[in-house]
Design a protein around this motif. Structure first.
Motif, PDB file in Angstrom:
ATOM      1  N   LYS A 188       0.793  -1.225   0.000  1.00  0.00           N
ATOM      2  CA  LYS A 188       0.000   0.000   0.000  1.00  0.00           C
ATOM      3  C   LYS A 188       0.830   1.283   0.000  1.00  0.00           C
ATOM      4  O   LYS A 188       0.271   2.386  -0.054  1.00  0.00           O
ATOM      5  N   THR A 189       2.138   1.168   0.079  1.00  0.00           N
ATOM      6  CA  THR A 189       3.004   2.350   0.098  1.00  0.00           C
ATOM      7  C   THR A 189       4.139   2.166  -0.904  1.00  0.00           C
ATOM      8  O   THR A 189       4.260   1.128  -1.539  1.00  0.00           O
ATOM      9  N   ASN A 190       4.984   3.184  -1.019  1.00  0.00           N
ATOM     10  CA  ASN A 190       6.174   3.078  -1.869  1.00  0.00           C
ATOM     11  C   ASN A 190       7.420   2.827  -1.024  1.00  0.00           C
ATOM     12  O   ASN A 190       8.541   3.078  -1.467  1.00  0.00           O
ATOM     13  N   ILE A 191       7.254   2.332   0.183  1.00  0.00           N
ATOM     14  CA  ILE A 191       8.382   2.092   1.088  1.00  0.00           C
ATOM     15  C   ILE A 191       9.073   0.782   0.703  1.00  0.00           C
ATOM     16  O   ILE A 191       8.418  -0.238   0.472  1.00  0.00           O
ATOM     17  N   SER A 192      10.379   0.808   0.639  1.00  0.00           N
ATOM     18  CA  SER A 192      11.147  -0.389   0.300  1.00  0.00           C
ATOM     19  C   SER A 192      11.074  -1.406   1.436  1.00  0.00           C
ATOM     20  O   SER A 192      10.703  -1.082   2.574  1.00  0.00           O
ATOM     21  N   PHE A 193      11.466  -2.631   1.125  1.00  0.00           N
ATOM     22  CA  PHE A 193      11.481  -3.678   2.147  1.00  0.00           C
ATOM     23  C   PHE A 193      12.413  -3.294   3.287  1.00  0.00           C
ATOM     24  O   PHE A 193      12.076  -3.446   4.470  1.00  0.00           O
ATOM     25  N   VAL A 216      11.273  -2.688   7.197  1.00  0.00           N
ATOM     26  CA  VAL A 216      11.870  -3.361   8.354  1.00  0.00           C
ATOM     27  C   VAL A 216      12.251  -2.330   9.418  1.00  0.00           C
ATOM     28  O   VAL A 216      11.994  -2.513  10.618  1.00  0.00           O
ATOM     29  N   MET A 217      12.872  -1.230   8.987  1.00  0.00           N
ATOM     30  CA  MET A 217      13.252  -0.178   9.933  1.00  0.00           C
ATOM     31  C   MET A 217      12.021   0.392  10.640  1.00  0.00           C
ATOM     32  O   MET A 217      12.015   0.590  11.863  1.00  0.00           O
ATOM     33  N   LEU A 218      10.977   0.648   9.852  1.00  0.00           N
ATOM     34  CA  LEU A 218       9.761   1.246  10.404  1.00  0.00           C
ATOM     35  C   LEU A 218       9.142   0.325  11.451  1.00  0.00           C
ATOM     36  O   LEU A 218       8.767   0.774  12.545  1.00  0.00           O
ATOM     37  N   LEU A 219       9.031  -0.961  11.134  1.00  0.00           N
ATOM     38  CA  LEU A 219       8.434  -1.891  12.084  1.00  0.00           C
ATOM     39  C   LEU A 219       9.290  -2.034  13.340  1.00  0.00           C
ATOM     40  O   LEU A 219       8.769  -2.266  14.436  1.00  0.00           O
ATOM     41  N   SER A 220      10.575  -1.886  13.186  1.00  0.00           N
ATOM     42  CA  SER A 220      11.470  -2.019  14.331  1.00  0.00           C
ATOM     43  C   SER A 220      11.360  -0.839  15.290  1.00  0.00           C
ATOM     44  O   SER A 220      11.604  -0.983  16.488  1.00  0.00           O
ATOM     45  N   ILE A 221      10.970   0.331  14.776  1.00  0.00           N
ATOM     46  CA  ILE A 221      10.910   1.501  15.650  1.00  0.00           C
ATOM     47  C   ILE A 221       9.496   1.837  16.134  1.00  0.00           C
ATOM     48  O   ILE A 221       9.341   2.564  17.116  1.00  0.00           O
ATOM     49  N   CYS A 222       8.462   1.279  15.473  1.00  0.00           N
ATOM     50  CA  CYS A 222       7.099   1.610  15.930  1.00  0.00           C
ATOM     51  C   CYS A 222       6.181   0.410  16.040  1.00  0.00           C
ATOM     52  O   CYS A 222       5.043   0.551  16.495  1.00  0.00           O
ATOM     53  N   GLY A 223       6.632  -0.760  15.643  1.00  0.00           N
ATOM     54  CA  GLY A 223       5.800  -1.952  15.760  1.00  0.00           C
ATOM     55  C   GLY A 223       5.962  -2.598  17.129  1.00  0.00           C
ATOM     56  O   GLY A 223       7.070  -2.699  17.655  1.00  0.00           O
ATOM     57  N   ASP A 224       4.869  -3.011  17.725  1.00  0.00           N
ATOM     58  CA  ASP A 224       4.892  -3.664  19.034  1.00  0.00           C
ATOM     59  C   ASP A 224       4.414  -5.104  18.905  1.00  0.00           C
ATOM     60  O   ASP A 224       3.276  -5.358  18.487  1.00  0.00           O
ATOM     61  N   LEU A 225       5.284  -6.043  19.272  1.00  0.00           N
ATOM     62  CA  LEU A 225       4.895  -7.449  19.310  1.00  0.00           C
ATOM     63  C   LEU A 225       4.236  -7.749  20.648  1.00  0.00           C
ATOM     64  O   LEU A 225       4.753  -7.400  21.701  1.00  0.00           O
ATOM     65  N   GLU A 226       3.069  -8.405  20.594  1.00  0.00           N
ATOM     66  CA  GLU A 226       2.308  -8.702  21.803  1.00  0.00           C
ATOM     67  C   GLU A 226       1.840 -10.156  21.765  1.00  0.00           C
ATOM     68  O   GLU A 226       1.499 -10.689  20.699  1.00  0.00           O
TER      69      GLU A 226
END
Length: 297
Positions: free
Chosen positions: A251-256, A260-270
Motif C-alpha cells: 500500500k506504500t512506496n516504502i522499500s522492504f 523493516v526499519m519502520l516496524l522495528s521503531i514503531c511496531g509492538d509485538l504482543e
C-alpha cells in the motif's frame, strides 16, 4: 438476524447445516455458549464434563457474496455476557500445568461492570471473543486451535469497537464464533479466562479489493494488528511480522529495507496466548502510520 447457540460447531470445516445465510453489510446477533458448552451451569463436576464438547462456536454463517480470495470485514458492535463465569486451573493446562494436581474450578459473579474474584479483588469487565474464524481451505480444524483461518486466537483485542479481517478460503466464508471471556490476561497463562456465555452483535462485510490476507488482521481505535499462530512463539512472530510488512509495502512506496526499519521503531509485538495447540501473537502498528498514506480497510 439472529443465530442461536443451538447451532454450533466444534470443527471449522466440518460438514454441517449452515446456521444462517446473510448478505454483505447485514448485522447479526450471535448467541454463544461458554467454552464448556454450559456444562458447568448444572454444577456438574469438571471431571464429569464431556471434553469433546469444548469451545463451541456458534454458526457457521454463510455470506452470500464471499468468494475465495476475498476478505471478510467483521465489525464487533457489541458484546454482552452472562452474570456468572467460570475459571479453572489444572494439571497439563497452561504454563503451570506441571505443578498442579487435578483440576480446580471457580465460579465468579459479574456485576457493576466488574468480575468479583473474591471479597477483596474485583477486575474490570472487558468482554472479548476467544474463538472467531472461517472455514479453512483444506482439512477441518478443531475449534480449540488457532491458524490462518482464525479460530481460538484468544486475542483480547477482539472486543466491542474492533474490526476483525479474515481471509476467505471457501465460497461463503462460513463464519463461526464463541468462547467469550469476561476478562483475560494476555497469554492466558493458566489456560482459562473468565469463561462465560453471552451474545455478540456484529456487522459482516465482504472486501473484494483493497487488501489480500493470508491470516487474520484486527483494527481498533489505536491501530492495526496482524495476528499469527505457530508451533512456537518464534514462528508466530515471524509470520505476523512478514504479514504486516507485506501489507505496508503493498500500500506504500516504502522499500522492504525501510519497512523493516519502520516496524522495528514503531511496531509492538504482543502475546495473545501461549496455552493452545499453537501459540498466537499480534504485531501492532499505530493508526497514524496508515493515515500518513490514507490507508483504510
Amino acid at each position: 438476524m439472529r443465530a442461536s447457540s443451538d447451532k454450533c460447531i466444534y470443527f471449522f470445516g466440518e460438514e454441517v447445516k449452515v446456521a444462517l445465510h446473510c448478505k454483505s453489510g447485514q448485522v447479526i446477533t450471535m448467541e454463544t455458549k461458554d467454552c464448556f458448552s454450559n456444562q458447568l451451569e448444572d454444577k456438574k463436576e469438571i471431571e464429569n464434563i464431556n471434553w469433546n464438547n469444548i469451545n463451541p462456536a456458534t454458526g457457521p454463517i454463510y455470506v452470500e457474496e464471499a468468494e475465495e480470495g476475498d476478505v471478510l470485514k467483521i465489525t464487533i458492535l457489541d458484546i454482552n455476557v452472562n452474570g456468572e463465569g467460570f475459571i479453572l486451573a489444572g494439571e497439563k493446562l497452561g504454563v503451570f500445568g506441571d505443578s498442579l494436581k487435578g483440576t480446580t474450578t471457580k465460579t465468579v459473579k459479574i456485576e457493576d461492570n466488574k468480575v468479583i474474584f473474591n471479597d477483596k479483588i474485583s477486575i474490570p469487565l472487558e468482554p472479548m471473543i476467544g474463538v472467531i474464524g472461517v472455514y479453512p481451505k483444506e482439512d477441518k480444524i478443531n475449534s480449540g486451535t488457532p491458524r490462518e483461518h482464525g479460530g481460538n486466537m484468544d486475542n483480547k483485542k477482539i472486543k466491542k469497537g474492533s474490526t476483525v479481517y479474515l481471509p476467505v478460503f471457501k465460497k461463503g466464508g462460513y463464519i463461526a464464533l464463541g468462547d467469550l471471556h469476561a476478562a483475560m490476561g494476555d497469554g492466558e497463562i493458566g489456560g482459562s479466562g473468565v469463561e462465560v456465555k453471552g451474545e455478540v452483535t456484529l456487522k459482516i462485510e465482504v472486501i473484494k479489493e483493497d487488501i489480500k490476507l493470508s491470516s487474520p488482521m484486527i483494527k481498533d481505535d489505536k491501530g492495526y494488528y496482524t495476528v499469527a499462530s505457530g508451533e512456537t512463539l518464534d514462528e508466530a512472530i515471524e509470520i505476523a511480522s512478514y504479514n504486516m510488512a507485506n501489507i505496508l509495502m503493498e500500500k506504500t512506496n516504502i522499500s522492504f529495507e525501510e519497512t523493516v526499519m519502520l516496524l522495528s521503531i514503531c511496531g509492538d509485538l504482543e502475546i495473545c496466548q501461549v496455552v493452545d495447540p499453537l501459540k498466537t501473537v499480534r504485531l501492532f502498528v499505530p493508526l497514524s502510520i496508515f493515515k500518513s498514506y490514507d490507508i483504510e480497510f
